[in-house]
Design a protein around this motif. Sequence first.
Motif, PDB file in Angstrom:
ATOM      1  N   UNK A  10       0.799  -1.221   0.000  1.00 30.47           N
ATOM      2  CA  UNK A  10       0.000   0.000   0.000  1.00 30.47           C
ATOM      3  C   UNK A  10       0.835   1.276   0.000  1.00 30.47           C
ATOM      4  N   UNK A  11       2.154   1.158   0.170  1.00 28.45           N
ATOM      5  CA  UNK A  11       2.997   2.347   0.065  1.00 28.45           C
ATOM      6  C   UNK A  11       2.962   2.893  -1.361  1.00 28.45           C
ATOM      7  N   UNK A  12       2.811   2.008  -2.332  1.00 25.26           N
ATOM      8  CA  UNK A  12       2.756   2.416  -3.743  1.00 25.26           C
ATOM      9  C   UNK A  12       1.363   2.211  -4.346  1.00 25.26           C
ATOM     10  N   UNK A  13       0.752   1.088  -4.008  1.00 28.91           N
ATOM     11  CA  UNK A  13      -0.571   0.746  -4.540  1.00 28.91           C
ATOM     12  C   UNK A  13      -1.619   1.192  -3.536  1.00 28.91           C
ATOM     13  N   UNK A  14      -2.129   2.392  -3.745  1.00 25.75           N
ATOM     14  CA  UNK A  14      -3.080   2.970  -2.802  1.00 25.75           C
ATOM     15  C   UNK A  14      -4.403   2.212  -2.853  1.00 25.75           C
ATOM     16  N   UNK A  15      -4.953   1.908  -1.674  1.00 22.70           N
ATOM     17  CA  UNK A  15      -6.225   1.181  -1.635  1.00 22.70           C
ATOM     18  C   UNK A  15      -7.291   1.861  -2.479  1.00 22.70           C
ATOM     19  N   UNK A  16      -8.012   1.053  -3.179  1.00 22.03           N
ATOM     20  CA  UNK A  16      -9.151   1.439  -3.998  1.00 22.03           C
ATOM     21  C   UNK A  16      -8.783   2.104  -5.313  1.00 22.03           C
ATOM     22  N   UNK A  17      -7.515   2.278  -5.597  1.00 20.47           N
ATOM     23  CA  UNK A  17      -7.121   2.777  -6.919  1.00 20.47           C
ATOM     24  C   UNK A  17      -6.064   1.864  -7.527  1.00 20.47           C
ATOM     25  N   UNK A  18      -5.139   1.368  -6.745  1.00 20.95           N
ATOM     26  CA  UNK A  18      -4.156   0.350  -7.085  1.00 20.95           C
ATOM     27  C   UNK A  18      -3.138   0.707  -8.142  1.00 20.95           C
TER      28      UNK A  18
END
Length: 125
Positions: free
Chosen positions: A92-100
């Motif tokens: 989640x540091x790079x792949x933000x929740x709900x947008x990925x």
Amino acid sequence: MSLLSRDESVRKKLIAEGTIDVKYFQPSQQVIKKATKIDVPADAAMQFKCYECHKPHKKVRPDYGTCMGCHSDQLNVGKHELHIKGMNMKCVDCHKPHSWRVTEARAKKDCVKCHGYKSPKKFIS
């Protein structure tokens, strides 16, 4: 319309399907209006329902281990292993929740916190 939209249709669909999300807990309209809304594009890599990551009777918010449960092969893709094992980063540091997706704009904002800008397209090659 995407799988998840900003209206009541998602809740009605979940109720009709009898999923565990709404079988035992049906959030009020007030809670639904406050919740972070997501839009899953038709070509999104993740095409599944919320409860596949969010387990209301176990752990509502998924963590790094939850991602790796399904995506363990990602350590072999591009520079993931360097960042995850070498830098102790979380998905989640790079792949933000709900947008990925890690877009050029997101990379210019987040990646530069640790190093010079590099295109996300080069990350996986």
